[in-house]
Design a protein around this motif. Structure first.
Motif, PDB file in Angstrom:
ATOM      1  N   ARG A  18     -61.671-116.028   1.069  1.00 35.24           N
ATOM      2  CA  ARG A  18     -61.260-115.095   0.010  1.00 35.24           C
ATOM      3  C   ARG A  18     -61.442-115.831  -1.314  1.00 35.24           C
ATOM      4  N   ARG A  19     -62.219-115.244  -2.204  1.00 32.79           N
ATOM      5  CA  ARG A  19     -62.484-115.889  -3.498  1.00 32.79           C
ATOM      6  C   ARG A  19     -62.085-114.931  -4.617  1.00 32.79           C
ATOM      7  N   ARG A  20     -61.333-115.462  -5.547  1.00 36.76           N
ATOM      8  CA  ARG A  20     -60.934-114.688  -6.728  1.00 36.76           C
ATOM      9  C   ARG A  20     -61.427-115.443  -7.950  1.00 36.76           C
ATOM     10  N   GLU A  21     -62.282-114.777  -8.737  1.00 32.15           N
ATOM     11  CA  GLU A  21     -62.895-115.437  -9.886  1.00 32.15           C
ATOM     12  C   GLU A  21     -62.822-114.546 -11.108  1.00 32.15           C
ATOM     13  N   VAL A  22     -62.835-115.170 -12.254  1.00 26.99           N
ATOM     14  CA  VAL A  22     -62.904-114.421 -13.498  1.00 26.99           C
ATOM     15  C   VAL A  22     -64.310-113.856 -13.627  1.00 26.99           C
ATOM     16  N   SER A  23     -64.387-112.558 -13.913  1.00 25.23           N
ATOM     17  CA  SER A  23     -65.671-111.894 -14.137  1.00 25.23           C
ATOM     18  C   SER A  23     -65.532-111.093 -15.433  1.00 25.23           C
ATOM     19  N   GLY A  24     -66.008-111.667 -16.514  1.00 26.31           N
ATOM     20  CA  GLY A  24     -65.798-111.028 -17.824  1.00 26.31           C
ATOM     21  C   GLY A  24     -64.326-111.129 -18.199  1.00 26.31           C
ATOM     22  N   GLN A  25     -63.700-109.996 -18.422  1.00 24.67           N
ATOM     23  CA  GLN A  25     -62.284-109.953 -18.780  1.00 24.67           C
ATOM     24  C   GLN A  25     -61.385-109.652 -17.584  1.00 24.67           C
ATOM     25  N   ALA A  26     -61.974-109.483 -16.409  1.00 22.43           N
ATOM     26  CA  ALA A  26     -61.197-109.095 -15.230  1.00 22.43           C
ATOM     27  C   ALA A  26     -61.373-110.114 -14.111  1.00 22.43           C
ATOM     28  N   TRP A  27     -60.560-109.973 -13.074  1.00 25.12           N
ATOM     29  CA  TRP A  27     -60.688-110.803 -11.871  1.00 25.12           C
ATOM     30  C   TRP A  27     -61.539-110.051 -10.864  1.00 25.12           C
ATOM     31  N   ARG A  28     -62.374-110.769 -10.149  1.00 26.97           N
ATOM     32  CA  ARG A  28     -63.194-110.191  -9.080  1.00 26.97           C
ATOM     33  C   ARG A  28     -62.783-110.847  -7.777  1.00 26.97           C
ATOM     34  N   LEU A  29     -62.550-110.036  -6.754  1.00 25.72           N
ATOM     35  CA  LEU A  29     -62.099-110.513  -5.457  1.00 25.72           C
ATOM     36  C   LEU A  29     -63.178-110.240  -4.415  1.00 25.72           C
ATOM     37  N   THR A  30     -63.590-111.277  -3.670  1.00 27.53           N
ATOM     38  CA  THR A  30     -64.596-111.109  -2.627  1.00 27.53           C
ATOM     39  C   THR A  30     -64.114-111.770  -1.337  1.00 27.53           C
ATOM     40  N   TYR A  31     -64.646-111.285  -0.217  1.00 28.06           N
ATOM     41  CA  TYR A  31     -64.373-111.856   1.104  1.00 28.06           C
ATOM     42  C   TYR A  31     -65.700-112.104   1.808  1.00 28.06           C
ATOM     43  N   HIS A  32     -65.839-113.289   2.403  1.00 29.74           N
ATOM     44  CA  HIS A  32     -67.036-113.617   3.187  1.00 29.74           C
ATOM     45  C   HIS A  32     -66.615-114.135   4.550  1.00 29.74           C
ATOM     46  N   TRP A  33     -67.366-113.719   5.573  1.00 28.02           N
ATOM     47  CA  TRP A  33     -67.125-114.108   6.969  1.00 28.02           C
ATOM     48  C   TRP A  33     -68.242-115.052   7.398  1.00 28.02           C
ATOM     49  N   TYR A  34     -67.861-116.231   7.861  1.00 28.16           N
ATOM     50  CA  TYR A  34     -68.816-117.208   8.386  1.00 28.16           C
ATOM     51  C   TYR A  34     -68.621-117.242   9.895  1.00 28.16           C
ATOM     52  N   GLY A  35     -69.573-116.695  10.635  1.00 31.18           N
ATOM     53  CA  GLY A  35     -69.444-116.558  12.083  1.00 31.18           C
ATOM     54  C   GLY A  35     -69.794-117.821  12.842  1.00 31.18           C
ATOM     55  N   PRO A  36     -69.448-117.844  14.120  1.00 32.78           N
ATOM     56  CA  PRO A  36     -69.715-119.015  14.952  1.00 32.78           C
ATOM     57  C   PRO A  36     -71.204-119.287  15.148  1.00 32.78           C
ATOM     58  N   ASP A  37     -72.041-118.296  14.892  1.00 28.84           N
ATOM     59  CA  ASP A  37     -73.491-118.465  15.036  1.00 28.84           C
ATOM     60  C   ASP A  37     -74.136-118.970  13.747  1.00 28.84           C
ATOM     61  N   GLY A  38     -73.319-119.271  12.726  1.00 31.56           N
ATOM     62  CA  GLY A  38     -73.855-119.756  11.461  1.00 31.56           C
ATOM     63  C   GLY A  38     -74.149-118.660  10.461  1.00 31.56           C
ATOM     64  N   SER A  39     -73.890-117.416  10.831  1.00 31.56           N
ATOM     65  CA  SER A  39     -74.165-116.304   9.923  1.00 31.56           C
ATOM     66  C   SER A  39     -73.121-116.248   8.806  1.00 31.56           C
ATOM     67  N   ARG A  40     -73.507-115.620   7.705  1.00 29.68           N
ATOM     68  CA  ARG A  40     -72.604-115.406   6.560  1.00 29.68           C
ATOM     69  C   ARG A  40     -72.738-113.949   6.152  1.00 29.68           C
ATOM     70  N   ARG A  41     -71.595-113.237   6.133  1.00 27.52           N
ATOM     71  CA  ARG A  41     -71.613-111.817   5.757  1.00 27.52           C
ATOM     72  C   ARG A  41     -70.598-111.553   4.656  1.00 27.52           C
ATOM     73  N   ASP A  42     -70.992-110.747   3.708  1.00 22.23           N
ATOM     74  CA  ASP A  42     -70.063-110.275   2.687  1.00 22.23           C
ATOM     75  C   ASP A  42     -69.302-109.102   3.305  1.00 22.23           C
ATOM     76  N   VAL A  43     -67.994-109.278   3.516  1.00 24.16           N
ATOM     77  CA  VAL A  43     -67.170-108.229   4.136  1.00 24.16           C
ATOM     78  C   VAL A  43     -66.167-107.658   3.127  1.00 24.16           C
ATOM     79  N   THR A  44     -66.459-107.833   1.854  1.00 26.77           N
ATOM     80  CA  THR A  44     -65.569-107.386   0.792  1.00 26.77           C
ATOM     81  C   THR A  44     -65.247-105.901   0.896  1.00 26.77           C
ATOM     82  N   ASP A  45     -66.229-105.089   1.227  1.00 28.69           N
ATOM     83  CA  ASP A  45     -66.035-103.641   1.262  1.00 28.69           C
ATOM     84  C   ASP A  45     -65.121-103.172   2.385  1.00 28.69           C
TER      85      ASP A  45
END
Length: 90
Positions: A18-45
């Motif tokens: 879970r990453r929360r970063e400043v984006s302009g004047q607001a905070w942006r929140l994202t989630y990424h899943w790193y699977g056991p097979d080495g994959s990386r997926r954006d699961v924010t939605d």
């Protein structure tokens, strides 16, 4: 570690970030899943809370092992939470 049947228990591991970063004047929140097979997926939605993401992972057999927070801030601009998970193979 031996299981109930006397056989060696094997695990696979994953990471939810879970990453929360400043984006302009607001905070942006994202989630990424790193699977056991080495994959990386954006699961924010999928959801907007860490609990919802962890409950989804739990429904798929994942168990939370550790959680850590990294506030990387000279200006308070980034916050990262890492959730390490495991589930039994087989």
């Amino acid at each position: 570690m031996l299981g109930h049947n006397g056989r060696m228990v094997a695990w696979e591991y994953a990471l939810l970030v879970r990453r929360r970063e400043v984006s302009g004047q607001a905070w942006r929140l994202t989630y990424h899943w790193y699977g056991p097979d080495g994959s990386r997926r954006d699961v924010t939605d999928y959801a907007d809370t860490a609990i919802a993401h962890l409950n989804r992972a739990g429904a798929e057999g994942w168990e939370l092992v550790t959680a850590e927070e990294d506030v990387n801030n000279l200006q308070g601009s980034t916050e990262v939470h890492r959730y390490h998970l495991k589930r039994q193979i087989g």
